[in-house]
Design an enzyme around this catalytic site. Structure first.
Site, mmCIF file in Angstrom:
data_model
loop_
_atom_site.group_PDB
_atom_site.id
_atom_site.type_symbol
_atom_site.label_atom_id
_atom_site.label_comp_id
_atom_site.label_asym_id
_atom_site.label_seq_id
_atom_site.Cartn_x
_atom_site.Cartn_y
_atom_site.Cartn_z
ATOM 1 N N LEU A 1 36.341 50.737 48.547
ATOM 2 C CA LEU A 1 37.686 50.102 48.052
ATOM 3 C C LEU A 1 37.216 49.423 46.649
ATOM 4 C CD1 LEU A 1 39.177 47.765 50.773
ATOM 5 C CD2 LEU A 1 40.320 49.325 49.490
ATOM 6 N N ASP A 2 38.052 49.916 45.647
ATOM 7 C CA ASP A 2 37.845 49.367 44.149
ATOM 8 C C ASP A 2 37.493 47.929 44.227
ATOM 9 O OD1 ASP A 2 37.985 52.206 43.428
ATOM 10 O OD2 ASP A 2 40.008 51.681 42.534
ATOM 11 N N PRO A 3 36.926 47.372 43.252
ATOM 12 C CA PRO A 3 36.263 46.027 43.076
ATOM 13 C C PRO A 3 37.909 45.242 43.356
ATOM 14 C CG PRO A 3 34.960 47.181 41.813
ATOM 15 C CD PRO A 3 35.799 48.142 42.159
ATOM 16 N N GLU A 4 38.717 45.651 42.393
ATOM 17 C CA GLU A 4 40.180 44.652 42.064
ATOM 18 C C GLU A 4 40.874 44.920 43.327
ATOM 19 O OE1 GLU A 4 40.879 48.805 40.432
ATOM 20 O OE2 GLU A 4 39.203 47.758 40.446
ATOM 21 N N ALA A 5 40.634 45.802 44.354
ATOM 22 C CA ALA A 5 41.331 45.917 45.658
ATOM 23 C C ALA A 5 40.712 45.129 46.917
ATOM 24 C CB ALA A 5 41.314 47.318 46.134
#
Length: 294
Positions: free
Chosen positions: A37-41
Protein backbone atom coordinates in the site's frame (compact mmCIF):
# COMPACT_ATOMS: atom_id res chain seq x y z
CA UNK A 1 3.99 -18.34 15.69
CA UNK A 2 2.53 -19.22 12.27
CA UNK A 3 -0.42 -17.39 10.76
CA UNK A 4 -1.77 -14.16 9.32
CA UNK A 5 -2.68 -10.97 11.17
CA UNK A 6 -5.15 -8.55 9.57
CA UNK A 7 -3.46 -5.16 10.04
CA UNK A 8 -4.86 -1.70 9.30
CA UNK A 9 -2.12 0.57 7.90
CA UNK A 10 -2.39 4.29 8.55
CA UNK A 11 -1.39 6.99 6.08
CA UNK A 12 2.16 8.30 6.29
CA UNK A 13 3.85 4.94 6.74
CA UNK A 14 5.22 2.41 4.27
CA UNK A 15 4.13 -1.22 4.11
CA UNK A 16 7.65 -2.15 5.23
CA UNK A 17 7.20 0.09 8.31
CA UNK A 18 4.22 -2.12 9.21
CA UNK A 19 6.28 -5.29 8.76
CA UNK A 20 9.04 -3.87 10.99
CA UNK A 21 6.50 -3.06 13.72
CA UNK A 22 4.97 -6.56 13.55
CA UNK A 23 8.47 -8.07 13.75
CA UNK A 24 9.17 -6.11 16.92
CA UNK A 25 5.91 -7.12 18.58
CA UNK A 26 6.14 -10.78 17.48
CA UNK A 27 9.88 -10.96 18.26
CA UNK A 28 10.52 -12.86 15.04
CA UNK A 29 12.17 -12.11 11.69
CA UNK A 30 10.10 -14.26 9.33
CA UNK A 31 7.36 -11.70 8.60
CA UNK A 32 6.08 -10.38 5.26
CA UNK A 33 3.18 -8.30 3.93
CA UNK A 34 0.78 -9.32 1.18
CA UNK A 35 0.80 -6.41 -1.27
CA UNK A 36 2.20 -2.91 -1.00
CA UNK A 37 0.00 0.00 0.00
CA UNK A 38 1.50 3.38 -0.94
CA UNK A 39 2.50 5.57 2.04
CA UNK A 40 -0.36 8.02 1.39
CA UNK A 41 -2.90 5.14 1.27
CA UNK A 42 -4.44 3.45 4.29
CA UNK A 43 -6.29 0.23 4.89
CA UNK A 44 -6.19 -3.53 5.14
CA UNK A 45 -2.71 -5.06 4.95
CA UNK A 46 -2.60 -8.77 5.90
CA UNK A 47 0.81 -9.66 7.36
CA UNK A 48 2.12 -13.24 7.33
CA UNK A 49 4.23 -14.69 10.14
CA UNK A 50 6.43 -17.80 10.22
CA UNK A 51 5.30 -20.61 7.91
CA UNK A 52 2.45 -18.41 6.67
CA UNK A 53 5.00 -16.49 4.57
CA UNK A 54 4.65 -19.47 2.19
CA UNK A 55 1.16 -18.27 1.26
CA UNK A 56 1.94 -14.59 0.60
CA UNK A 57 1.66 -15.06 -3.17
CA UNK A 58 -1.74 -16.73 -2.81
CA UNK A 59 -3.18 -13.98 -0.60
CA UNK A 60 -1.89 -11.42 -3.12
CA UNK A 61 -4.11 -13.10 -5.75
CA UNK A 62 -7.25 -12.15 -3.78
CA UNK A 63 -9.75 -9.64 -5.10
CA UNK A 64 -9.25 -6.25 -3.45
CA UNK A 65 -11.81 -3.55 -2.62
CA UNK A 66 -10.68 0.08 -2.45
CA UNK A 67 -12.57 3.17 -1.32
CA UNK A 68 -11.25 5.94 -3.55
CA UNK A 69 -11.81 9.67 -3.80
CA UNK A 70 -11.02 11.57 -6.98
CA UNK A 71 -11.17 15.12 -8.23
CA UNK A 72 -12.05 16.09 -11.80
CA UNK A 73 -10.29 18.91 -13.62
CA UNK A 74 -6.76 18.32 -12.36
CA UNK A 75 -3.89 16.10 -13.52
CA UNK A 76 -0.62 15.50 -11.65
CA UNK A 77 2.48 13.60 -12.73
CA UNK A 78 1.89 10.95 -10.05
CA UNK A 79 -1.90 10.76 -10.66
CA UNK A 80 -2.42 11.67 -6.97
CA UNK A 81 -1.93 14.67 -4.67
CA UNK A 82 1.72 13.80 -4.01
CA UNK A 83 2.77 14.96 -7.46
CA UNK A 84 3.25 18.16 -9.40
CA UNK A 85 0.16 19.64 -11.06
CA UNK A 86 0.52 19.33 -14.84
CA UNK A 87 -2.78 20.86 -15.89
CA UNK A 88 -6.08 22.14 -14.56
CA UNK A 89 -9.36 22.40 -16.44
CA UNK A 90 -12.90 23.53 -15.74
CA UNK A 91 -15.02 20.43 -15.05
CA UNK A 92 -18.19 22.23 -13.94
CA UNK A 93 -20.04 21.36 -17.16
CA UNK A 94 -19.73 17.60 -16.61
CA UNK A 95 -23.09 16.18 -15.46
CA UNK A 96 -23.65 13.46 -12.85
CA UNK A 97 -25.02 11.12 -15.53
CA UNK A 98 -21.90 11.61 -17.64
CA UNK A 99 -19.71 10.85 -14.63
CA UNK A 100 -21.71 7.72 -13.72
CA UNK A 101 -21.73 6.41 -17.30
CA UNK A 102 -18.00 7.00 -17.60
CA UNK A 103 -17.16 5.29 -14.30
CA UNK A 104 -19.34 2.26 -15.07
CA UNK A 105 -17.74 1.86 -18.51
CA UNK A 106 -14.55 0.67 -16.77
CA UNK A 107 -16.23 -2.39 -15.21
CA UNK A 108 -14.97 -5.62 -16.77
CA UNK A 109 -11.62 -6.86 -18.07
CA UNK A 110 -9.74 -3.88 -19.48
CA UNK A 111 -6.28 -2.83 -20.64
CA UNK A 112 -4.61 -0.52 -18.13
CA UNK A 113 -1.34 1.37 -18.54
CA UNK A 114 0.50 1.53 -15.20
CA UNK A 115 1.65 4.95 -13.95
CA UNK A 116 5.26 6.13 -14.28
CA UNK A 117 5.35 6.57 -10.52
CA UNK A 118 5.17 2.84 -9.73
CA UNK A 119 7.53 0.12 -8.52
CA UNK A 120 7.36 -1.79 -11.81
CA UNK A 121 10.73 -2.31 -13.47
CA UNK A 122 11.92 -1.60 -16.98
CA UNK A 123 15.37 -2.94 -17.89
CA UNK A 124 16.02 -3.53 -14.20
CA UNK A 125 15.20 0.05 -13.15
CA UNK A 126 12.06 0.95 -11.20
CA UNK A 127 9.76 3.29 -13.10
CA UNK A 128 9.52 5.80 -10.25
CA UNK A 129 13.33 6.17 -10.32
CA UNK A 130 13.15 7.12 -14.01
CA UNK A 131 10.18 9.43 -13.35
CA UNK A 132 12.14 11.30 -10.67
CA UNK A 133 14.84 11.96 -13.28
CA UNK A 134 12.20 13.43 -15.60
CA UNK A 135 12.32 10.40 -17.89
CA UNK A 136 9.05 8.97 -19.22
CA UNK A 137 9.13 5.61 -20.99
CA UNK A 138 6.53 3.59 -22.87
CA UNK A 139 4.59 1.22 -20.61
CA UNK A 140 2.77 -1.77 -22.01
CA UNK A 141 -0.92 -1.96 -21.11
CA UNK A 142 -1.78 -4.89 -18.86
CA UNK A 143 -5.03 -6.86 -18.57
CA UNK A 144 -6.77 -6.19 -15.27
CA UNK A 145 -10.33 -6.79 -14.10
CA UNK A 146 -12.65 -4.32 -12.42
CA UNK A 147 -15.30 -6.63 -10.93
CA UNK A 148 -17.57 -3.84 -9.70
CA UNK A 149 -17.71 -0.14 -8.88
CA UNK A 150 -20.30 0.56 -6.18
CA UNK A 151 -21.40 3.19 -3.65
CA UNK A 152 -20.62 6.02 -6.08
CA UNK A 153 -21.10 9.38 -4.33
CA UNK A 154 -20.81 12.58 -6.35
CA UNK A 155 -20.72 15.40 -3.80
CA UNK A 156 -19.25 17.71 -6.42
CA UNK A 157 -16.86 17.37 -9.35
CA UNK A 158 -14.13 18.08 -6.80
CA UNK A 159 -15.10 15.09 -4.68
CA UNK A 160 -16.25 11.78 -6.14
CA UNK A 161 -16.09 8.67 -3.96
CA UNK A 162 -16.53 5.05 -5.03
CA UNK A 163 -15.76 1.49 -3.93
CA UNK A 164 -13.75 -0.43 -6.55
CA UNK A 165 -13.48 -4.24 -6.46
CA UNK A 166 -10.57 -5.28 -8.66
CA UNK A 167 -7.96 -7.89 -9.50
CA UNK A 168 -4.32 -8.04 -8.49
CA UNK A 169 -2.19 -5.58 -10.47
CA UNK A 170 -4.82 -2.85 -10.73
CA UNK A 171 -3.58 0.70 -10.22
CA UNK A 172 -6.40 2.79 -8.77
CA UNK A 173 -4.43 5.96 -9.57
CA UNK A 174 -4.43 4.95 -13.24
CA UNK A 175 -8.17 4.22 -13.09
CA UNK A 176 -8.79 7.76 -11.80
CA UNK A 177 -6.51 9.20 -14.49
CA UNK A 178 -8.29 7.20 -17.21
CA UNK A 179 -11.72 8.36 -16.00
CA UNK A 180 -10.51 11.96 -16.26
CA UNK A 181 -9.12 11.43 -19.75
CA UNK A 182 -12.35 9.83 -20.95
CA UNK A 183 -14.28 12.87 -19.67
CA UNK A 184 -11.72 15.18 -21.36
CA UNK A 185 -11.07 17.19 -18.19
CA UNK A 186 -8.46 15.08 -16.38
CA UNK A 187 -8.70 13.61 -12.88
CA UNK A 188 -6.52 12.99 -9.85
CA UNK A 189 -6.91 10.53 -6.99
CA UNK A 190 -7.24 12.43 -3.70
CA UNK A 191 -7.60 9.57 -1.18
CA UNK A 192 -7.27 5.78 -1.14
CA UNK A 193 -8.27 3.20 1.45
CA UNK A 194 -8.17 -0.58 0.98
CA UNK A 195 -11.25 -1.87 2.77
CA UNK A 196 -10.97 -5.55 1.81
CA UNK A 197 -8.39 -8.10 0.65
CA UNK A 198 -10.17 -11.40 0.00
CA UNK A 199 -11.51 -12.61 3.39
CA UNK A 200 -9.69 -9.82 5.27
CA UNK A 201 -11.98 -6.84 5.94
CA UNK A 202 -11.49 -3.40 7.46
CA UNK A 203 -13.99 -4.00 10.29
CA UNK A 204 -11.88 -6.90 11.63
CA UNK A 205 -8.46 -5.30 11.14
CA UNK A 206 -6.20 -4.23 14.02
CA UNK A 207 -4.67 -0.79 13.72
CA UNK A 208 -0.89 -1.17 13.59
CA UNK A 209 -0.54 1.55 16.25
CA UNK A 210 -2.58 -0.58 18.69
CA UNK A 211 -0.80 -3.90 18.09
CA UNK A 212 0.49 -5.68 21.19
CA UNK A 213 1.80 -9.19 21.75
CA UNK A 214 -1.48 -10.06 23.47
CA UNK A 215 -3.60 -8.76 20.55
CA UNK A 216 -1.37 -10.57 18.07
CA UNK A 217 -1.79 -13.91 19.82
CA UNK A 218 -5.54 -13.37 20.19
CA UNK A 219 -6.24 -12.36 16.58
CA UNK A 220 -3.72 -14.33 14.52
CA UNK A 221 -5.50 -16.30 11.80
CA UNK A 222 -4.39 -19.84 10.92
CA UNK A 223 -2.87 -20.56 7.51
CA UNK A 224 -5.88 -22.74 6.72
CA UNK A 225 -8.41 -20.02 7.64
CA UNK A 226 -6.46 -17.37 5.71
CA UNK A 227 -7.04 -19.39 2.53
CA UNK A 228 -10.83 -19.46 2.95
CA UNK A 229 -11.34 -17.79 -0.42
CA UNK A 230 -10.18 -21.02 -2.14
CA UNK A 231 -12.82 -23.72 -2.63
CA UNK A 232 -12.43 -26.85 -0.49
CA UNK A 233 -12.15 -30.45 -1.68
CA UNK A 234 -11.75 -33.65 0.34
CA UNK A 235 -9.64 -36.65 -0.71
CA UNK A 236 -9.41 -40.18 0.61
CA UNK A 237 -6.64 -40.59 3.21
CA UNK A 238 -4.90 -43.18 1.02
CA UNK A 239 -4.59 -40.65 -1.82
CA UNK A 240 -3.67 -37.98 0.72
CA UNK A 241 -0.49 -39.88 1.56
CA UNK A 242 0.49 -39.86 -2.11
CA UNK A 243 -0.19 -36.13 -2.39
CA UNK A 244 1.91 -35.45 0.73
CA UNK A 245 4.83 -37.17 -0.97
CA UNK A 246 4.57 -34.99 -4.07
CA UNK A 247 2.92 -37.60 -6.29
CA UNK A 248 0.61 -36.44 -9.10
CA UNK A 249 -2.45 -38.67 -8.83
CA UNK A 250 -4.53 -39.56 -11.88
CA UNK A 251 -7.55 -41.31 -10.36
CA UNK A 252 -11.10 -39.94 -10.31
CA UNK A 253 -11.87 -42.03 -7.22
CA UNK A 254 -9.68 -39.62 -5.25
CA UNK A 255 -12.40 -37.00 -4.78
CA UNK A 256 -16.16 -36.99 -4.56
CA UNK A 257 -16.66 -33.36 -5.67
CA UNK A 258 -16.50 -32.03 -9.22
CA UNK A 259 -12.93 -30.72 -9.60
CA UNK A 260 -12.22 -28.20 -12.37
CA UNK A 261 -9.00 -28.13 -14.36
CA UNK A 262 -6.31 -25.52 -13.53
CA UNK A 263 -8.14 -24.19 -10.47
CA UNK A 264 -6.53 -24.04 -7.03
CA UNK A 265 -8.32 -25.82 -4.19
CA UNK A 266 -7.85 -26.18 -0.45
CA UNK A 267 -7.20 -29.90 -0.04
CA UNK A 268 -8.28 -31.92 3.00
CA UNK A 269 -8.07 -35.60 3.84
CA UNK A 270 -11.38 -37.19 4.83
CA UNK A 271 -10.10 -37.33 8.42
CA UNK A 272 -10.16 -33.50 8.46
CA UNK A 273 -6.41 -32.90 8.05
CA UNK A 274 -5.58 -29.85 5.92
CA UNK A 275 -2.89 -30.73 3.35
CA UNK A 276 -2.43 -27.52 1.38
CA UNK A 277 -3.31 -26.09 -2.02
CA UNK A 278 -3.62 -28.30 -5.08
CA UNK A 279 -4.55 -28.17 -8.73
CA UNK A 280 -5.79 -30.60 -11.37
CA UNK A 281 -4.51 -30.74 -14.96
CA UNK A 282 -4.79 -33.25 -17.81
CA UNK A 283 -2.20 -35.51 -16.16
CA UNK A 284 -3.76 -35.63 -12.72
CA UNK A 285 -4.00 -33.80 -9.39
CA UNK A 286 -1.02 -32.57 -7.39
CA UNK A 287 -0.38 -30.39 -4.37
CA UNK A 288 1.12 -27.10 -5.48
CA UNK A 289 1.89 -26.03 -1.92
CA UNK A 290 2.18 -28.50 0.99
CA UNK A 291 0.99 -26.69 4.12
CA UNK A 292 0.32 -29.50 6.58
CA UNK A 293 1.08 -28.59 10.20
CA UNK A 294 3.83 -30.92 11.38
Amino acid sequence: MNGVINIYKNTGMTSFDVVAMVRRVAKMKKVGHTGTLDPEASGVLPVCLGKATKIIDYIMENKKVYRVNLKLGMVTDTYDLEGEVLREEDASHITKDEILNCINSFVGTIDQVPPMYSALKQNGVRLYELARQGIEVHREARKITIYSIENIKIESNDNIQMDVCCSKGTYIRSLCYDIGEKLNVGATMTALERIQNGPFIKEEAINIEDLTEELLEKHIISIEKALDSFEKITVNEKFGKLLRNGVKVFDNRMYSEEVEFNKLYRVYEDNGVFLGLGKRDEKGFKLEKLLIEE
